[in-house]
Enzyme design. Structure first.
Site, PDB file in Angstrom:
ATOM      1  N   ARG A 108      28.894  45.645   5.770  1.00  0.00           N
ATOM      2  CA  ARG A 108      27.756  45.071   6.520  1.00  0.00           C
ATOM      3  C   ARG A 108      27.332  43.690   6.026  1.00  0.00           C
ATOM      4  NH1 ARG A 108      26.209  50.429   6.207  1.00  0.00           N
ATOM      5  NH2 ARG A 108      26.678  51.498   8.173  1.00  0.00           N
ATOM      6  N   LYS A 145      29.005  29.596  12.051  1.00  0.00           N
ATOM      7  CA  LYS A 145      29.672  30.310  13.155  1.00  0.00           C
ATOM      8  C   LYS A 145      30.991  30.863  12.634  1.00  0.00           C
ATOM      9  CE  LYS A 145      29.443  27.432  16.922  1.00  0.00           C
ATOM     10  NZ  LYS A 145      29.851  27.165  18.294  1.00  0.00           N
ATOM     11  N   GLU A 165      37.202  14.750  16.332  1.00  0.00           N
ATOM     12  CA  GLU A 165      35.833  15.247  16.112  1.00  0.00           C
ATOM     13  C   GLU A 165      34.981  14.188  15.412  1.00  0.00           C
ATOM     14  OE1 GLU A 165      34.956  18.056  17.491  1.00  0.00           O
ATOM     15  OE2 GLU A 165      36.859  19.100  17.770  1.00  0.00           O
ATOM     16  N   LYS A 205      26.640  16.667  11.528  1.00  0.00           N
ATOM     17  CA  LYS A 205      26.738  18.084  11.918  1.00  0.00           C
ATOM     18  C   LYS A 205      25.522  18.848  11.374  1.00  0.00           C
ATOM     19  CE  LYS A 205      28.634  22.150  13.019  1.00  0.00           C
ATOM     20  NZ  LYS A 205      29.727  22.908  13.492  1.00  0.00           N
ATOM     21  N   GLU A 214      22.217  27.512  18.740  1.00  0.00           N
ATOM     22  CA  GLU A 214      22.729  26.919  19.970  1.00  0.00           C
ATOM     23  C   GLU A 214      21.828  27.128  21.168  1.00  0.00           C
ATOM     24  OE1 GLU A 214      26.880  28.425  20.092  1.00  0.00           O
ATOM     25  OE2 GLU A 214      27.300  26.292  19.958  1.00  0.00           O
ATOM     26  N   ARG A 248      22.309  21.645  20.031  1.00  0.00           N
ATOM     27  CA  ARG A 248      23.639  21.828  19.441  1.00  0.00           C
ATOM     28  C   ARG A 248      24.748  21.629  20.478  1.00  0.00           C
ATOM     29  NH1 ARG A 248      24.474  26.359  14.730  1.00  0.00           N
ATOM     30  NH2 ARG A 248      26.709  26.189  14.451  1.00  0.00           N
ATOM     31  N   ASN A 307      29.358  19.553  21.756  1.00  0.00           N
ATOM     32  CA  ASN A 307      30.395  19.914  22.717  1.00  0.00           C
ATOM     33  C   ASN A 307      30.830  18.751  23.593  1.00  0.00           C
ATOM     34  OD1 ASN A 307      31.515  22.584  22.917  1.00  0.00           O
ATOM     35  ND2 ASN A 307      29.386  23.266  22.910  1.00  0.00           N
ATOM     36  N   HIS A 346      34.155  18.619  25.356  1.00  0.00           N
ATOM     37  CA  HIS A 346      34.748  19.951  25.224  1.00  0.00           C
ATOM     38  C   HIS A 346      34.847  20.725  26.538  1.00  0.00           C
ATOM     39  CE1 HIS A 346      34.513  19.050  21.017  1.00  0.00           C
ATOM     40  NE2 HIS A 346      34.969  20.234  20.656  1.00  0.00           N
ATOM     41  N   HIS A 371      38.345  21.998  26.590  1.00  0.00           N
ATOM     42  CA  HIS A 371      38.640  23.439  26.521  1.00  0.00           C
ATOM     43  C   HIS A 371      39.420  23.884  27.741  1.00  0.00           C
ATOM     44  CE1 HIS A 371      35.243  24.647  23.537  1.00  0.00           C
ATOM     45  NE2 HIS A 371      36.415  24.622  22.933  1.00  0.00           N
ATOM     46  N   HIS A 415      43.623  21.344  19.503  1.00  0.00           N
ATOM     47  CA  HIS A 415      42.254  21.288  19.996  1.00  0.00           C
ATOM     48  C   HIS A 415      41.747  19.847  20.087  1.00  0.00           C
ATOM     49  CE1 HIS A 415      38.090  22.305  20.650  1.00  0.00           C
ATOM     50  NE2 HIS A 415      37.749  21.658  19.552  1.00  0.00           N
TER      51      HIS A 415
HETATM   52  N1  LIG Z   1      33.066  27.747  13.371  1.00  0.00           N
HETATM   53  C1  LIG Z   1      32.941  26.596  13.988  1.00  0.00           C
HETATM   54  O1  LIG Z   1      31.826  26.068  14.152  1.00  0.00           O
HETATM   55  C2  LIG Z   1      34.175  25.884  14.463  1.00  0.00           C
HETATM   56  C3  LIG Z   1      34.112  24.541  14.865  1.00  0.00           C
HETATM   57  C4  LIG Z   1      35.287  23.894  15.220  1.00  0.00           C
HETATM   58  C5  LIG Z   1      36.497  24.568  15.184  1.00  0.00           C
HETATM   59  N2  LIG Z   1      36.525  25.876  14.812  1.00  0.00           N
HETATM   60  C6  LIG Z   1      37.792  26.617  14.750  1.00  0.00           C
HETATM   61  O2  LIG Z   1      38.636  25.960  13.813  1.00  0.00           O
HETATM   62  C7  LIG Z   1      39.988  26.248  14.138  1.00  0.00           C
HETATM   63  C8  LIG Z   1      40.791  24.977  13.992  1.00  0.00           C
HETATM   64  O3  LIG Z   1      40.718  24.532  12.668  1.00  0.00           O
HETATM   65  P1  LIG Z   1      41.822  23.576  12.030  1.00  0.00           P
HETATM   66  O4  LIG Z   1      42.096  22.476  12.958  1.00  0.00           O
HETATM   67  O5  LIG Z   1      41.367  23.267  10.658  1.00  0.00           O
HETATM   68  O6  LIG Z   1      43.133  24.492  12.061  1.00  0.00           O
HETATM   69  P2  LIG Z   1      43.901  25.387  10.976  1.00  0.00           P
HETATM   70  O7  LIG Z   1      42.974  26.120  10.117  1.00  0.00           O
HETATM   71  O8  LIG Z   1      44.908  26.175  11.729  1.00  0.00           O
HETATM   72  O9  LIG Z   1      44.676  24.298  10.099  1.00  0.00           O
HETATM   73  C9  LIG Z   1      45.673  23.519  10.677  1.00  0.00           C
HETATM   74  C10 LIG Z   1      47.008  23.603   9.904  1.00  0.00           C
HETATM   75  O10 LIG Z   1      46.905  22.795   8.753  1.00  0.00           O
HETATM   76  C11 LIG Z   1      47.280  23.542   7.580  1.00  0.00           C
HETATM   77  N3  LIG Z   1      46.477  22.994   6.512  1.00  0.00           N
HETATM   78  C12 LIG Z   1      45.153  23.179   6.294  1.00  0.00           C
HETATM   79  N4  LIG Z   1      44.734  22.396   5.299  1.00  0.00           N
HETATM   80  C13 LIG Z   1      45.815  21.720   4.849  1.00  0.00           C
HETATM   81  C14 LIG Z   1      46.007  20.732   3.840  1.00  0.00           C
HETATM   82  N5  LIG Z   1      44.977  20.254   3.148  1.00  0.00           N
HETATM   83  N6  LIG Z   1      47.247  20.248   3.647  1.00  0.00           N
HETATM   84  C15 LIG Z   1      48.285  20.679   4.404  1.00  0.00           C
HETATM   85  N7  LIG Z   1      48.166  21.588   5.389  1.00  0.00           N
HETATM   86  C16 LIG Z   1      46.943  22.097   5.605  1.00  0.00           C
HETATM   87  C17 LIG Z   1      47.004  24.977   7.951  1.00  0.00           C
HETATM   88  O11 LIG Z   1      47.801  25.848   7.196  1.00  0.00           O
HETATM   89  C18 LIG Z   1      47.362  24.998   9.420  1.00  0.00           C
HETATM   90  O12 LIG Z   1      48.748  25.156   9.567  1.00  0.00           O
HETATM   91  C19 LIG Z   1      39.986  26.832  15.526  1.00  0.00           C
HETATM   92  O13 LIG Z   1      40.291  28.193  15.441  1.00  0.00           O
HETATM   93  C20 LIG Z   1      38.568  26.612  16.033  1.00  0.00           C
HETATM   94  O14 LIG Z   1      38.139  27.645  16.893  1.00  0.00           O
HETATM   95  C21 LIG Z   1      35.397  26.535  14.450  1.00  0.00           C
END
Ligand SMILES: NC(=O)c1ccc[n+]([C@@H]2O[C@H](COP(=O)([O-])OP(=O)(O)OC[C@H]3O[C@@H](n4cnc5c(N)ncnc54)[C@H](O)[C@@H]3O)[C@@H](O)[C@H]2O)c1
Length: 365
Positions: A121, A143, A185, A229, A239, A243, A247, A250, A254, A267
């Site tokens: 939990r 999030k 971003e 942020k 949100e 917030r 987007n 987006h 999206h 993305h």
């Molecule tokens: N929670 C939120 O508010 C929020 C906001 C934006 C995005 N997201 C989520 O984030 C995700 C995308 O995140 P991302 O773009 O970081 O993708 P990711 O976590 O898949 O990382 C991208 C790739 O880079 C590699 N990697 C990570 N750090 C590295 C480093 N320092 N050196 C070499 N390789 C590295 C990872 O292994 C992966 O293959 C999505 O699932 C999206 O929904 C969440």
């Protein structure tokens, strides 16, 4: 080292930004007075570079570390993977006194955060983000979640971390495409909130994209984005309103990701296309000038606009904009530019207008 304190109802936590600081993580965690047992969750690519120094730092600070490494990537952001992580923690007899560290990009952060929000939990967790997306966006704001076979990020919870620990030197091992995607971003942050940051990017974009900034400037850049942020999240934790400006780009972005089954664009690449579409809509609606639109698009073009969107049917993309969470009464709610550094939430945008934005991108790229 920069420190930004995020103060939310019921949770206040520090966000540290520095260069080559992973070795100091253990000491900071000790200051948080968390339990001795912890799970360090990461993916295979990140583990290759950073698991050892992070685990070592935590162990030398007296923590008992369970290393949890999974394949990684968006395909692994699901409940089956979460179940596997739960199993490892249960077998290790982790009780309510344990905590979690998410080491990696947004996928690791969202998933490990979700594990923390639900294991027994809810247990505490910290974020150690290693991509631009994670450092300036996903690690901040609480999030968490995973994808469902029927849609992205459909299962999740708000769960705030106890600490966000950002080592900007980790960005130097990021593949180029990930860097560009993350920079989308950063450009978005400048467009919604910070003209001075936008001007900096106009000046130094190529140096940032090649990770050729000196450590102080890179730290400043990331800290500035964290600040944006954090400011928006503080003003609107769950949100309800403001917030939504995060987007920007987006709605169409999206829709493009979804219309291409998430396989074609990263993305951030889809967000670049979405920003260009939204920029054109803002011009048509006379919210901002042709000159502002051009200034936005010129920077995005230098970052790299993916080509070939014309091969995706306009109707297919338009249809996907209709599932946007911001939509109200059959009309889109769009974030549109007023000027560089300021956007507006615009209600009641008709589908024809949205279509014109999509077509504009398709005709050009
Ligand atoms: N929670 C939120 O508010 C929020 C906001 C934006 C995005 N997201 C989520 O984030 C995700 C995308 O995140 P991302 O773009 O970081 O993708 P990711 O976590 O898949 O990382 C991208 C790739 O880079 C590699 N990697 C990570 N750090 C590295 C480093 N320092 N050196 C070499 N390789 C590295 C990872 O292994 C992966 O293959 C999505 O699932 C999206 O929904 C969440």
């Amino acid at each position: 080292m920069h420190r930004i304190d995020l103060a939310l109802t019921g949770a206040t936590y520090p966000i540290f930004v520095g260069h080559d600081i992973l070795g100091e993580l253990g000491g900071h965690c000790r200051d948080l007075a968390l339990g001795r047992q912890m799970a360090l969750i990461t993916d295979e690519s990140v583990a290759e570079h950073y698991l050892q120094p992070v685990a070592e730092s935590l162990r030398s600070a007296g923590f008992q570390v369970l290393e949890v490494v999974y394949a990684g990537g968006e395909e692994s952001k699901n409940l089956q993977e979460v179940e596997g992580i739960f199993a490892q923690m249960i077998k290790a007899e982790f009780d309510r006194g344990t905590w979690i560290a998410a080491l990696g990009g947004g996928v690791v952060g969202d998933m490990a955060g979700f594990v923390a929000s639900t294991y027994l939990r809810g247990v505490p967790y910290i974020q150690v983000p290693t991509t631009i997306v994670a450092q300036v966006d996903s690690s901040i704001g609480g999030k968490t979640g995973v994808n469902h076979a029927l849609g992205k990020n459909l299962i999740g919870a708000f769960h705030q971390p106890h600490l966000v620990f950002i080592d900007t030197s980790a960005l130097r091992s990021l593949p180029r495409r990930e860097l560009v995607s993350g920079m989308a971003e950063v450009v978005k942050h400048a467009l919604i909130r910070d003209e001075e940051l936008f001007a900096f990017l106009e000046d130094r974009l190529e140096d940032v994209a090649a990770m050729e900034l000196d450590p102080e400037t890179l730290d400043w850049l990331i800290a500035r984005n964290v600040g944006i942020k954090a400011e928006v999240v503080t003003a609107d934790e769950k949100e309800g309103g403001l917030r939504a400006i995060l987007n920007y780009g987006h709605t169409i972005g999206h829709a493009i990701e979804s219309a291409t089954e998430y396989g074609r664009y990263k993305h951030g690449e889809a967000v670049i296309l979405g920003l260009i579409g939204a920029g054109e809509i803002a011009r048509r609606e006379e919210l901002w000038s042709e000159q502002e639109r051009r200034r936005q698009d010129a920077l995005l073009e230098r970052l790299g606009v993916p080509e070939g969107l014309a091969s995706v049917a306009t109707e297919r993309i338009l249809a996907r904009t209709k599932t946007d969470k911001k939509r109200v009464n059959g009309k889109s709610r769009l974030i549109l530019g007023r000027r560089i550094g300021e956007v507006e939430i615009v209600e009641g945008v008709g589908d024809e207008t949205v279509r014109s934005g999509i077509e504009y991108v398709q005709q050009r790229y």
